[in-house]
Design a protein around this motif. Sequence first.
Motif, PDB file in Angstrom:
ATOM      1  N   ARG A  41       0.838  -1.188   0.000  1.00 42.48           N
ATOM      2  CA  ARG A  41       0.000   0.000   0.000  1.00 42.48           C
ATOM      3  C   ARG A  41       0.875   1.241   0.000  1.00 42.48           C
ATOM      4  N   GLN A  42       0.302   2.312  -0.526  1.00 44.09           N
ATOM      5  CA  GLN A  42       1.018   3.583  -0.538  1.00 44.09           C
ATOM      6  C   GLN A  42       0.023   4.703  -0.316  1.00 44.09           C
ATOM      7  N   ALA A  43       0.254   5.453   0.739  1.00 37.83           N
ATOM      8  CA  ALA A  43      -0.560   6.617   1.045  1.00 37.83           C
ATOM      9  C   ALA A  43       0.111   7.855   0.478  1.00 37.83           C
ATOM     10  N   LYS A  46       3.760   9.188   1.360  1.00 39.47           N
ATOM     11  CA  LYS A  46       4.466   8.158   2.119  1.00 39.47           C
ATOM     12  C   LYS A  46       5.077   7.129   1.182  1.00 39.47           C
ATOM     13  N   ARG A  48       5.961   3.352  -0.212  1.00 47.17           N
ATOM     14  CA  ARG A  48       5.207   2.111  -0.366  1.00 47.17           C
ATOM     15  C   ARG A  48       5.571   1.143   0.757  1.00 47.17           C
ATOM     16  N   GLU A  93      -5.623   5.310   9.311  1.00 45.72           N
ATOM     17  CA  GLU A  93      -4.255   5.214   8.802  1.00 45.72           C
ATOM     18  C   GLU A  93      -4.065   4.071   7.809  1.00 45.72           C
ATOM     19  N   THR A  95      -5.825   4.022   5.168  1.00 46.24           N
ATOM     20  CA  THR A  95      -6.181   4.651   3.900  1.00 46.24           C
ATOM     21  C   THR A  95      -4.971   4.716   2.983  1.00 46.24           C
ATOM     22  N   ALA A  96      -5.110   4.172   1.787  1.00 47.61           N
ATOM     23  CA  ALA A  96      -3.996   4.120   0.845  1.00 47.61           C
ATOM     24  C   ALA A  96      -4.470   3.480  -0.450  1.00 47.61           C
ATOM     25  N   TYR A  98      -3.896   0.345  -2.600  1.00 47.90           N
ATOM     26  CA  TYR A  98      -3.395  -0.996  -2.348  1.00 47.90           C
ATOM     27  C   TYR A  98      -3.065  -1.676  -3.679  1.00 47.90           C
ATOM     28  N   GLN A 120      -8.146   1.645  -4.502  1.00 48.13           N
ATOM     29  CA  GLN A 120      -8.132   2.615  -3.414  1.00 48.13           C
ATOM     30  C   GLN A 120      -8.954   2.130  -2.234  1.00 48.13           C
ATOM     31  N   THR A 122     -10.265   3.744   1.419  1.00 53.46           N
ATOM     32  CA  THR A 122     -10.399   4.966   2.215  1.00 53.46           C
ATOM     33  C   THR A 122     -11.180   4.647   3.481  1.00 53.46           C
TER      34      THR A 122
END
Length: 125
Positions: A41-43, A46, A48, A93, A95-96, A98, A120, A122
């Motif tokens: 995942r990557q927000a 931030k 990955r 937290e 949320t990202a 995927y 996504q 959320t």
Amino acid sequence: QVRLVESGGGSVQAGGSLRLSCAAFGYIYSTYSIYCMGWFRQAPGKEREGVAAIYTDNSGRTYYADSVKGRFNISQDNAKNTVYLQMNSLKPEDTAMYYCAADPRPCAGWDFGYWGQGTQVTVSS
């Protein structure tokens, strides 16, 4: 060539659950083609992060990031060439975007050569 297609993302309130699916197409699940599948995942803003991984040999071996242990579960259905990520007790937290990933090498390296397009997730508070 391996193609990975994710689905199941969406919006949910904190404490809720989602299940992501990753269907693999192409020359897969043979001895040397796909040995490990995982979720990253990557927000925004931030790096990955590796979330979970599973060996495709029905050994039951799995890996989880500390941040999701006890809340997320990775599983597979080899007959459908599909890997799932069941996400429970979701937090904001989590949320990202995927991403599903796959590789012929062992999972422990968290180094994957095949990637999906992402789905996504959320989580609202």
